[in-house]
Design a protein around this motif. Structure first.
Motif, PDB file in Angstrom:
ATOM      1  N   PHE A   1       0.821  -1.207   0.000  1.00  0.00           N
ATOM      2  CA  PHE A   1       0.000   0.000   0.000  1.00  0.00           C
ATOM      3  C   PHE A   1       0.857   1.258   0.000  1.00  0.00           C
ATOM      4  CE2 PHE A   1      -1.891   3.314   2.752  1.00  0.00           C
ATOM      5  CZ  PHE A   1      -2.819   3.793   1.845  1.00  0.00           C
ATOM      6  N   LEU A   2       1.872   1.314   0.863  1.00  0.00           N
ATOM      7  CA  LEU A   2       2.699   2.513   0.956  1.00  0.00           C
ATOM      8  C   LEU A   2       3.511   2.749  -0.306  1.00  0.00           C
ATOM      9  CD1 LEU A   2       3.997   2.207   4.638  1.00  0.00           C
ATOM     10  CD2 LEU A   2       2.175   3.696   3.778  1.00  0.00           C
ATOM     11  N   GLY A   3       3.918   1.674  -0.968  1.00  0.00           N
ATOM     12  CA  GLY A   3       4.745   1.818  -2.157  1.00  0.00           C
ATOM     13  C   GLY A   3       3.958   2.042  -3.434  1.00  0.00           C
ATOM     14  N   GLU A   4       2.735   1.493  -3.503  1.00  0.00           N
ATOM     15  CA  GLU A   4       1.994   1.506  -4.765  1.00  0.00           C
ATOM     16  C   GLU A   4       0.566   2.024  -4.645  1.00  0.00           C
ATOM     17  OE1 GLU A   4       2.229  -2.448  -6.443  1.00  0.00           O
ATOM     18  OE2 GLU A   4       4.196  -2.763  -5.530  1.00  0.00           O
TER      19      GLU A   4
ATOM     20  N   GLY B   1      -8.215  -9.848  -6.564  1.00  0.00           N
ATOM     21  CA  GLY B   1      -7.143  -9.195  -7.303  1.00  0.00           C
ATOM     22  C   GLY B   1      -6.667  -7.944  -6.595  1.00  0.00           C
ATOM     23  N   THR B   2      -6.018  -7.069  -7.356  1.00  0.00           N
ATOM     24  CA  THR B   2      -5.387  -5.878  -6.788  1.00  0.00           C
ATOM     25  C   THR B   2      -6.271  -4.649  -6.980  1.00  0.00           C
ATOM     26  OG1 THR B   2      -3.173  -6.750  -7.191  1.00  0.00           O
ATOM     27  CG2 THR B   2      -3.369  -4.372  -6.884  1.00  0.00           C
ATOM     28  N   PHE B   3      -6.452  -3.895  -5.903  1.00  0.00           N
ATOM     29  CA  PHE B   3      -7.178  -2.624  -5.944  1.00  0.00           C
ATOM     30  C   PHE B   3      -6.141  -1.505  -5.873  1.00  0.00           C
ATOM     31  CE2 PHE B   3     -10.372  -5.548  -4.660  1.00  0.00           C
ATOM     32  CZ  PHE B   3     -11.607  -5.013  -5.009  1.00  0.00           C
ATOM     33  N   THR B   4      -6.128  -0.635  -6.883  1.00  0.00           N
ATOM     34  CA  THR B   4      -5.186   0.484  -6.925  1.00  0.00           C
ATOM     35  C   THR B   4      -5.959   1.795  -6.916  1.00  0.00           C
ATOM     36  OG1 THR B   4      -3.613  -0.830  -8.218  1.00  0.00           O
ATOM     37  CG2 THR B   4      -3.295   1.547  -8.202  1.00  0.00           C
ATOM     38  N   ALA B   5      -5.518   2.738  -6.114  1.00  0.00           N
ATOM     39  CA  ALA B   5      -6.211   4.020  -6.005  1.00  0.00           C
ATOM     40  C   ALA B   5      -6.105   4.799  -7.310  1.00  0.00           C
ATOM     41  CB  ALA B   5      -5.625   4.834  -4.864  1.00  0.00           C
ATOM     42  N   LYS B   6      -7.222   5.366  -7.768  1.00  0.00           N
ATOM     43  CA  LYS B   6      -7.188   6.246  -8.933  1.00  0.00           C
ATOM     44  C   LYS B   6      -6.374   7.493  -8.619  1.00  0.00           C
ATOM     45  CE  LYS B   6     -11.722   4.833 -10.717  1.00  0.00           C
ATOM     46  NZ  LYS B   6     -13.113   5.297 -11.028  1.00  0.00           N
ATOM     47  N   ARG B   7      -6.580   8.030  -7.433  1.00  0.00           N
ATOM     48  CA  ARG B   7      -5.788   9.157  -6.933  1.00  0.00           C
ATOM     49  C   ARG B   7      -5.246   8.725  -5.579  1.00  0.00           C
ATOM     50  NH1 ARG B   7     -10.243  11.586  -9.157  1.00  0.00           N
ATOM     51  NH2 ARG B   7     -11.342  11.436  -7.171  1.00  0.00           N
ATOM     52  N   PRO B   8      -3.944   8.560  -5.459  1.00  0.00           N
ATOM     53  CA  PRO B   8      -3.377   8.073  -4.193  1.00  0.00           C
ATOM     54  C   PRO B   8      -3.823   8.921  -3.009  1.00  0.00           C
ATOM     55  CG  PRO B   8      -1.702   8.089  -5.892  1.00  0.00           C
ATOM     56  CD  PRO B   8      -2.896   8.767  -6.478  1.00  0.00           C
ATOM     57  N   PRO B   9      -4.258   8.279  -1.930  1.00  0.00           N
ATOM     58  CA  PRO B   9      -4.615   9.061  -0.733  1.00  0.00           C
ATOM     59  C   PRO B   9      -3.399   9.751  -0.145  1.00  0.00           C
ATOM     60  CG  PRO B   9      -4.592   6.702  -0.253  1.00  0.00           C
ATOM     61  CD  PRO B   9      -4.420   6.833  -1.734  1.00  0.00           C
ATOM     62  N   ILE B  10      -3.650  10.781   0.630  1.00  0.00           N
ATOM     63  CA  ILE B  10      -2.598  11.506   1.338  1.00  0.00           C
ATOM     64  C   ILE B  10      -2.374  10.768   2.650  1.00  0.00           C
ATOM     65  CG2 ILE B  10      -1.922  13.728   2.317  1.00  0.00           C
ATOM     66  CD1 ILE B  10      -4.214  14.912   0.438  1.00  0.00           C
ATOM     67  N   VAL B  11      -1.252  10.081   2.751  1.00  0.00           N
ATOM     68  CA  VAL B  11      -1.021   9.179   3.879  1.00  0.00           C
ATOM     69  C   VAL B  11      -0.070   9.817   4.893  1.00  0.00           C
ATOM     70  CG1 VAL B  11      -0.288   6.876   4.594  1.00  0.00           C
ATOM     71  CG2 VAL B  11      -1.357   7.205   2.350  1.00  0.00           C
TER      72      VAL B  11
END
Length: 298
Positions: free
Chosen positions: A152-155, A164-174
């Motif tokens: 999650f932190l890397g991708e 399968g894999t869920f990828t953020a359309k717009r990465p959250p601000i972590v």
């Protein structure tokens, strides 16, 4: 102002100032780079210096949701990432049996039966602005949980074996926070930007107290700032942080105190002394502390 784009560190400081969170240049730079580069930010510092509040204020400043994951020992995937809705799965099985149908495992592990926990919720967020995901006190979680965060932190993605894999359309601000109760894994640190938050300077402490406790008068705020600064120089089990200073001035103000008086300090000491030994240490030096705090603001 409602978008993620910030122009520079002055812009982020201005936005945070508008929601009454005051930061120094170092913290503003760390937040600006995290936003600009789209990287997770690990904030460390003593308890009570405003690490958690930084993430909350950032969400308010950007007008975006705050999603919080509070870490603790034994935190699991089902509490942090996702969980299957077993009740709905059981109901689906019973309905199928009543129709004399037979469900395959694949029929039961679909998005329909998926329950979002904070990390998956942040990934699947569909609003106009990415949310702020606060992973609070990561040092309280187990080493094994840290490993769950690497993808999650890397991708900005997590993999659910059945889907399968869920990828953020717009990465959250972590934003991750740590009180350094244990060392974090190097692999986690490599995936994050890093910033250490110091206890604020005396002048910034005064300004924070003005904002946080507007009912308190100026002499009380300055005396309390001097007092807390002196107390932090003692060998205490838990030195008071900014959160304790705010609580203390709030308590003094609620009592109607206009300046530091020994009796009022004793009555409110539980807000800054969190162990019996610390209380004894502070009381033992109280006359000197109160006199010094008054003298410094005279």
């Amino acid at each position: 102002m409602g978008d993620r784009v910030v122009t520079d560190t002055a812009d982020i400081r201005r936005r945070l100032d508008e929601v009454d969170y005051l930061v120094d240049e170092g913290t503003a730079s760390a937040l600006f780079l995290a936003l600009t580069l789209g990287r997770p930010l690990l904030l460390e510092g003593e308890p009570g210096v405003g690490k958690t509040t930084a993430a909350k204020a950032l969400a308010r400043a950007l007008r975006t949701p705050l999603i919080r994951l509070q870490c603790y020992e034994g935190l699991t995937v089902s509490e942090a990432l996702y969980e299957w809705n077993h009740q709905r799965q059981l109901l689906a099985i019973r309905l199928a049996e009543s129709r004399q149908d037979r469900l395959r495992d694949a029929d039961l592990f679909t998005a329909e039966f998926l329950q979002e926990r904070p990390i998956l919720r942040a990934i699947r967020h569909d609003g106009p602005v990415p949310p702020v995901l606060l992973i609070d006190e990561i040092d309280r979680a187990d080493d094994e949980f840290e490993a769950l965060l690497f993808e999650f932190l890397g991708e900005s993605a997590i993999t659910i074996p059945e889907l399968g894999t869920f990828t953020a359309k717009r990465p959250p601000i972590v934003v991750l926070t740590s009180n350094r109760s244990r060392d974090l894994h190097d692999a986690l640190r490599r995936r994050c930007l890093y910033h250490w938050i110091d206890f604020p300077s005396a002048e910034r402490t005064v300004e924070i107290l003005r904002r946080s406790v507007p009912a308190a008068n100026e002499p009380l705020i300055r005396s309390a700032t001097e007092f807390v600064g002196r107390v932090r120089g003692f060998d205490l089990d838990k030195a008071p942080g900014m959160a304790e200073a705010i609580d203390w001035v709030s308590a003094l103000s609620a009592l109607g105190a206009a300046d530091l008086v020994r009796a009022d300090v004793v009555r409110t000491l539980s807000t800054i002394a969190k162990t019996p030994d610390d209380r004894e240490t502070i009381i033992g030096a109280l006359d000197r502390l109160v006199g010094g705090a008054r003298g410094a603001t005279a």
